[in-house]
Scaffold this motif. Structure first.
Motif, PDB file in Angstrom:
ATOM      1  N   PRO A   1      24.630  19.470  52.285  1.00  0.00           N
ATOM      2  CA  PRO A   1      24.613  20.914  52.543  1.00  0.00           C
ATOM      3  C   PRO A   1      26.001  21.517  52.330  1.00  0.00           C
ATOM      4  O   PRO A   1      27.001  20.935  52.722  1.00  0.00           O
ATOM      5  N   LEU A   2      26.039  22.675  51.670  1.00  0.00           N
ATOM      6  CA  LEU A   2      27.294  23.391  51.454  1.00  0.00           C
ATOM      7  C   LEU A   2      27.495  24.490  52.488  1.00  0.00           C
ATOM      8  O   LEU A   2      28.607  24.735  52.925  1.00  0.00           O
ATOM      9  N   LYS A   3      26.408  25.178  52.837  1.00  0.00           N
ATOM     10  CA  LYS A   3      26.453  26.273  53.809  1.00  0.00           C
ATOM     11  C   LYS A   3      25.259  26.160  54.740  1.00  0.00           C
ATOM     12  O   LYS A   3      24.181  25.737  54.321  1.00  0.00           O
ATOM     13  N   ILE A   4      25.454  26.590  55.977  1.00  0.00           N
ATOM     14  CA  ILE A   4      24.361  26.637  56.947  1.00  0.00           C
ATOM     15  C   ILE A   4      24.413  27.997  57.627  1.00  0.00           C
ATOM     16  O   ILE A   4      25.490  28.499  57.958  1.00  0.00           O
ATOM     17  N   ASN A   5      23.259  28.595  57.821  1.00  0.00           N
ATOM     18  CA  ASN A   5      23.170  29.910  58.446  1.00  0.00           C
ATOM     19  C   ASN A   5      22.001  29.882  59.434  1.00  0.00           C
ATOM     20  O   ASN A   5      20.891  29.540  59.052  1.00  0.00           O
ATOM     21  N   LYS A   6      22.241  30.218  60.689  1.00  0.00           N
ATOM     22  CA  LYS A   6      21.175  30.260  61.687  1.00  0.00           C
ATOM     23  C   LYS A   6      20.723  31.707  61.884  1.00  0.00           C
ATOM     24  O   LYS A   6      21.545  32.583  62.141  1.00  0.00           O
ATOM     25  N   LEU A   7      19.421  31.932  61.740  1.00  0.00           N
ATOM     26  CA  LEU A   7      18.893  33.289  61.930  1.00  0.00           C
ATOM     27  C   LEU A   7      19.017  33.711  63.393  1.00  0.00           C
ATOM     28  O   LEU A   7      18.642  32.952  64.289  1.00  0.00           O
ATOM     29  N   LYS A   8      19.514  34.902  63.605  1.00  0.00           N
ATOM     30  CA  LYS A   8      19.658  35.418  64.967  1.00  0.00           C
ATOM     31  C   LYS A   8      18.364  36.054  65.471  1.00  0.00           C
ATOM     32  O   LYS A   8      18.130  36.121  66.665  1.00  0.00           O
ATOM     33  N   ARG A   9      17.551  36.512  64.528  1.00  0.00           N
ATOM     34  CA  ARG A   9      16.270  37.129  64.900  1.00  0.00           C
ATOM     35  C   ARG A   9      15.203  36.696  63.893  1.00  0.00           C
ATOM     36  O   ARG A   9      15.534  36.315  62.774  1.00  0.00           O
ATOM     37  N   PRO A  10      13.956  36.742  64.288  1.00  0.00           N
ATOM     38  CA  PRO A  10      12.889  36.340  63.352  1.00  0.00           C
ATOM     39  C   PRO A  10      12.809  37.315  62.181  1.00  0.00           C
ATOM     40  O   PRO A  10      13.108  38.495  62.333  1.00  0.00           O
ATOM     41  N   GLN A  11      12.401  36.800  61.032  1.00  0.00           N
ATOM     42  CA  GLN A  11      12.320  37.640  59.844  1.00  0.00           C
ATOM     43  C   GLN A  11      11.207  37.175  58.926  1.00  0.00           C
ATOM     44  O   GLN A  11      10.843  36.002  58.924  1.00  0.00           O
ATOM     45  N   TYR A  12      10.697  38.122  58.156  1.00  0.00           N
ATOM     46  CA  TYR A  12       9.821  37.797  57.031  1.00  0.00           C
ATOM     47  C   TYR A  12      10.708  37.737  55.795  1.00  0.00           C
ATOM     48  O   TYR A  12      11.434  38.676  55.501  1.00  0.00           O
ATOM     49  N   LEU A  13      10.672  36.602  55.086  1.00  0.00           N
ATOM     50  CA  LEU A  13      11.485  36.428  53.894  1.00  0.00           C
ATOM     51  C   LEU A  13      10.604  36.101  52.696  1.00  0.00           C
ATOM     52  O   LEU A  13       9.505  35.562  52.836  1.00  0.00           O
ATOM     53  N   LEU A  14      11.105  36.418  51.526  1.00  0.00           N
ATOM     54  CA  LEU A  14      10.388  36.197  50.282  1.00  0.00           C
ATOM     55  C   LEU A  14      10.457  34.728  49.880  1.00  0.00           C
ATOM     56  O   LEU A  14      11.541  34.147  49.812  1.00  0.00           O
ATOM     57  N   LEU A  15       9.304  34.131  49.625  1.00  0.00           N
ATOM     58  CA  LEU A  15       9.235  32.741  49.164  1.00  0.00           C
ATOM     59  C   LEU A  15       9.594  32.697  47.680  1.00  0.00           C
ATOM     60  O   LEU A  15       8.968  33.358  46.864  1.00  0.00           O
ATOM     61  N   VAL A  16      10.627  31.913  47.359  1.00  0.00           N
ATOM     62  CA  VAL A  16      11.096  31.811  45.976  1.00  0.00           C
ATOM     63  C   VAL A  16      10.559  30.557  45.298  1.00  0.00           C
ATOM     64  O   VAL A  16      10.155  30.592  44.146  1.00  0.00           O
ATOM     65  N   GLU A  17      10.553  29.430  46.027  1.00  0.00           N
ATOM     66  CA  GLU A  17      10.139  28.161  45.424  1.00  0.00           C
ATOM     67  C   GLU A  17       9.672  27.211  46.524  1.00  0.00           C
ATOM     68  O   GLU A  17      10.185  27.228  47.635  1.00  0.00           O
ATOM     69  N   GLU A  18       8.688  26.376  46.197  1.00  0.00           N
ATOM     70  CA  GLU A  18       8.151  25.404  47.152  1.00  0.00           C
ATOM     71  C   GLU A  18       8.489  23.986  46.737  1.00  0.00           C
ATOM     72  O   GLU A  18       8.920  23.746  45.616  1.00  0.00           O
ATOM     73  N   GLU A  19       8.235  23.049  47.662  1.00  0.00           N
ATOM     74  CA  GLU A  19       8.316  21.607  47.386  1.00  0.00           C
ATOM     75  C   GLU A  19       9.691  21.161  46.900  1.00  0.00           C
ATOM     76  O   GLU A  19       9.818  20.482  45.887  1.00  0.00           O
TER      77      GLU A  19
END
Length: 83
Positions: A39-57
Motif C-alpha cells: 500500500p502507498l496511501k491509506i485513507n479512512k472514511l470519516k462518514r459513510p458514502q456512496y461511491l462510484l464502482l470503477v473496477e471489480e475483482e
C-alpha cells in the motif's frame, strides 16, 4: 451484483487503499514470501458514502476499485454494501 458505474455504499471508518502498481510478482525470488502489493496511501472514511464502482475483482478478488475525492481507491469487498 453491482457492475462498473454503479454506486456502492461504503460505511464510515472503512479503509481506502492505494497500492503500489510497480511491483511485479515475477521479480520476487521464490524463496521470499510475497503477500501482495504494497500500500502507498491509506485513507479512512470519516462518514459513510456512496461511491462510484470503477473496477471489480482486484488483488486476488478481495478488493474493488472506487472513485473517491477525484482519485481511484481500492476497498475490501467485505466492507462494501452492494445495492
Amino acid at each position: 451484483m453491482a457492475k462498473n458505474g454503479d454506486l456502492v455504499y461504503i460505511p464510515a471508518e472503512t479503509m481506502l487503499v492505494k497500492f503500489n502498481k510497480d511491483i511485479e510478482t515475477l521479480d520476487i525470488p521464490l524463496d521470499k514470501t510475497y503477500i501482495g502489493p504494497a500500500p502507498l496511501k491509506i485513507n479512512k472514511l470519516k462518514r459513510p458514502q456512496y461511491l462510484l464502482l470503477v473496477e471489480e475483482e482486484l488483488v486476488e478478488e478481495k478488493y474493488i476499485k472506487v472513485f473517491y475525492a477525484g482519485e481511484d481507491w481500492c476497498v475490501q469487498k467485505k466492507d462494501v454494501i452492494f445495492s
